[in-house]
Design a protein around this motif. Sequence first.
Motif, PDB file in Angstrom:
ATOM      1  N   ALA A 196       0.845  -1.055  -0.272  1.00  0.00           N
ATOM      2  CA  ALA A 196      -0.211   0.041  -0.045  1.00  0.00           C
ATOM      3  C   ALA A 196       0.503   1.402   0.351  1.00  0.00           C
ATOM      4  N   VAL A 197       2.377   1.299   0.896  1.00  0.00           N
ATOM      5  CA  VAL A 197       2.686   2.538   1.439  1.00  0.00           C
ATOM      6  C   VAL A 197       3.738   2.725  -0.576  1.00  0.00           C
ATOM      7  N   ALA A 198       3.839   1.190  -0.855  1.00  0.00           N
ATOM      8  CA  ALA A 198       4.802   1.660  -2.185  1.00  0.00           C
ATOM      9  C   ALA A 198       3.295   1.583  -3.412  1.00  0.00           C
ATOM     10  N   ALA A 199       2.481   1.565  -3.327  1.00  0.00           N
ATOM     11  CA  ALA A 199       1.333   2.293  -4.355  1.00  0.00           C
ATOM     12  C   ALA A 199       1.214   3.339  -4.345  1.00  0.00           C
ATOM     13  N   ARG A 200       1.285   3.742  -2.814  1.00  0.00           N
ATOM     14  CA  ARG A 200       0.827   5.571  -2.745  1.00  0.00           C
ATOM     15  C   ARG A 200       2.591   6.281  -3.186  1.00  0.00           C
ATOM     16  N   LEU A 201       3.225   5.895  -3.017  1.00  0.00           N
ATOM     17  CA  LEU A 201       4.680   6.469  -3.295  1.00  0.00           C
ATOM     18  C   LEU A 201       5.158   6.017  -4.843  1.00  0.00           C
ATOM     19  N   ASN A 202       4.437   5.025  -5.911  1.00  0.00           N
ATOM     20  CA  ASN A 202       5.208   4.562  -6.792  1.00  0.00           C
ATOM     21  C   ASN A 202       6.533   4.554  -6.372  1.00  0.00           C
ATOM     22  N   ASP A 203       6.587   3.372  -5.317  1.00  0.00           N
ATOM     23  CA  ASP A 203       7.327   2.685  -5.402  1.00  0.00           C
ATOM     24  C   ASP A 203       7.850   1.563  -5.345  1.00  0.00           C
ATOM     25  N   VAL A 204       8.917   0.445  -5.349  1.00  0.00           N
ATOM     26  CA  VAL A 204       8.408  -1.391  -5.740  1.00  0.00           C
ATOM     27  C   VAL A 204       8.864  -1.535  -4.237  1.00  0.00           C
ATOM     28  N   VAL A 205       8.990  -2.784  -3.742  1.00  0.00           N
ATOM     29  CA  VAL A 205       8.263  -3.151  -2.448  1.00  0.00           C
ATOM     30  C   VAL A 205       8.851  -4.401  -2.688  1.00  0.00           C
ATOM     31  N   ALA A 206       9.190  -4.962  -1.738  1.00  0.00           N
ATOM     32  CA  ALA A 206       9.721  -6.907  -1.075  1.00  0.00           C
ATOM     33  C   ALA A 206       9.348  -6.974   0.211  1.00  0.00           C
ATOM     34  N   GLN A 207       8.636  -7.584   0.372  1.00  0.00           N
ATOM     35  CA  GLN A 207       8.841  -8.452   1.988  1.00  0.00           C
ATOM     36  C   GLN A 207      10.081  -9.581   2.856  1.00  0.00           C
ATOM     37  N   ALA A 208      10.274  -8.982   3.834  1.00  0.00           N
ATOM     38  CA  ALA A 208      11.460  -9.129   4.495  1.00  0.00           C
ATOM     39  C   ALA A 208      11.275  -9.042   5.895  1.00  0.00           C
ATOM     40  N   ASP A 209      11.696  -9.349   6.530  1.00  0.00           N
ATOM     41  CA  ASP A 209      11.723  -9.319   8.530  1.00  0.00           C
ATOM     42  C   ASP A 209      12.959  -9.304   8.612  1.00  0.00           C
ATOM     43  N   VAL A 210      13.629  -7.742   8.793  1.00  0.00           N
ATOM     44  CA  VAL A 210      14.960  -7.975   9.089  1.00  0.00           C
ATOM     45  C   VAL A 210      15.372  -8.494  10.075  1.00  0.00           C
ATOM     46  N   ALA A 211      14.962  -9.383  11.273  1.00  0.00           N
ATOM     47  CA  ALA A 211      15.732 -10.161  11.977  1.00  0.00           C
ATOM     48  C   ALA A 211      15.493 -11.187  10.918  1.00  0.00           C
ATOM     49  N   ASP A 212      15.297 -11.538  10.252  1.00  0.00           N
ATOM     50  CA  ASP A 212      15.811 -12.845   9.296  1.00  0.00           C
ATOM     51  C   ASP A 212      17.037 -12.216   8.134  1.00  0.00           C
ATOM     52  N   GLU A 213      18.387 -12.332   8.494  1.00  0.00           N
ATOM     53  CA  GLU A 213      19.035 -11.933   7.483  1.00  0.00           C
ATOM     54  C   GLU A 213      18.268 -12.389   5.492  1.00  0.00           C
ATOM     55  N   PRO A 214      18.904 -13.836   5.905  1.00  0.00           N
ATOM     56  CA  PRO A 214      18.310 -14.320   4.330  1.00  0.00           C
ATOM     57  C   PRO A 214      17.356 -13.694   3.448  1.00  0.00           C
ATOM     58  N   SER A 215      16.438 -13.339   4.877  1.00  0.00           N
ATOM     59  CA  SER A 215      15.250 -12.703   3.488  1.00  0.00           C
ATOM     60  C   SER A 215      15.364 -11.248   3.619  1.00  0.00           C
ATOM     61  N   VAL A 216      16.273 -10.871   4.281  1.00  0.00           N
ATOM     62  CA  VAL A 216      16.712  -8.948   3.785  1.00  0.00           C
ATOM     63  C   VAL A 216      17.262  -9.309   2.505  1.00  0.00           C
ATOM     64  N   ARG A 217      18.795 -10.481   2.743  1.00  0.00           N
ATOM     65  CA  ARG A 217      19.747 -10.403   1.752  1.00  0.00           C
ATOM     66  C   ARG A 217      18.988 -10.065   0.062  1.00  0.00           C
ATOM     67  N   ALA A 218      17.416 -11.203   0.394  1.00  0.00           N
ATOM     68  CA  ALA A 218      17.145 -11.847  -1.115  1.00  0.00           C
ATOM     69  C   ALA A 218      15.780 -10.244  -1.910  1.00  0.00           C
ATOM     70  N   ALA A 219      15.546  -9.781  -0.743  1.00  0.00           N
ATOM     71  CA  ALA A 219      14.852  -8.608  -0.881  1.00  0.00           C
ATOM     72  C   ALA A 219      14.787  -7.580  -1.019  1.00  0.00           C
ATOM     73  N   ILE A 220      16.532  -7.195  -0.848  1.00  0.00           N
ATOM     74  CA  ILE A 220      17.556  -5.850  -1.042  1.00  0.00           C
ATOM     75  C   ILE A 220      17.545  -6.303  -2.962  1.00  0.00           C
ATOM     76  N   GLU A 221      18.447  -7.649  -3.352  1.00  0.00           N
ATOM     77  CA  GLU A 221      18.359  -8.028  -4.858  1.00  0.00           C
ATOM     78  C   GLU A 221      17.670  -7.820  -5.516  1.00  0.00           C
ATOM     79  N   SER A 222      16.273  -8.076  -5.347  1.00  0.00           N
ATOM     80  CA  SER A 222      15.190  -7.681  -5.959  1.00  0.00           C
ATOM     81  C   SER A 222      14.622  -6.003  -6.091  1.00  0.00           C
ATOM     82  N   LEU A 223      14.804  -5.761  -4.723  1.00  0.00           N
ATOM     83  CA  LEU A 223      14.285  -4.295  -4.640  1.00  0.00           C
ATOM     84  C   LEU A 223      15.895  -3.861  -6.176  1.00  0.00           C
ATOM     85  N   ALA A 224      17.109  -3.980  -5.783  1.00  0.00           N
ATOM     86  CA  ALA A 224      17.892  -3.637  -6.278  1.00  0.00           C
ATOM     87  C   ALA A 224      18.161  -3.518  -7.708  1.00  0.00           C
TER      88      ALA A 224
END
Length: 203
Positions: free
Chosen positions: A46-74
Amino acid sequence: MDLALASARAIVTGDASGIGGACAAALAAEGVQVGVIDRDAVAGAAVAARLNDVVAQADVADEPSVRAAIESLAEALGGIRPGDGLRGCARPLRSGHRRHRHRGLEPGPSGQQEAVVQLTRALSTDLAPERIRVNRVCPSVVNTPMSHTDVGVVDFDTVTYPVQSPDEVARHVAYLCSPASLPINGTTLVSDFGYLARSSFPA
């Protein structure tokens, strides 16, 4: 003041509300392409749609999921370059650095504040040769849902001490991510209305 951020890209964690959401909005208002990371996929989208941004789901307590999210967003943002920004905590910084270059760090809430201060200094030294700056914003009480719980206050209008808005903190973050703050590195910006200098404070 023109922050010269119009061609920049940024990744911001915890965008669904509070300081993260305010940071995403402030950077987007400066013309930054923002990648949104939040553990709540629906709220993040919802935030990404409002700001015309891109989004990925991750929990910052889970480093592998954060790494995957950053790869996707990059990839979606066309890469992360020197001069781009990352707002988050230690895990997003490590993962973002593995992916590519970025600049700017505003670590999230932590029970070990002094450890985060020292981490900020150490990382700023280690990453300086790669033109990556690492800074931290340390506000006092901010009017967010988390602060209501942490401080145990239902309505901040009833307290006797000053309370910041997320937008005020976001403006500090936007400045630290901009070329206007180029000489600033390894610094903790304390925004507490001067209470740290004068007295004890509940934050």
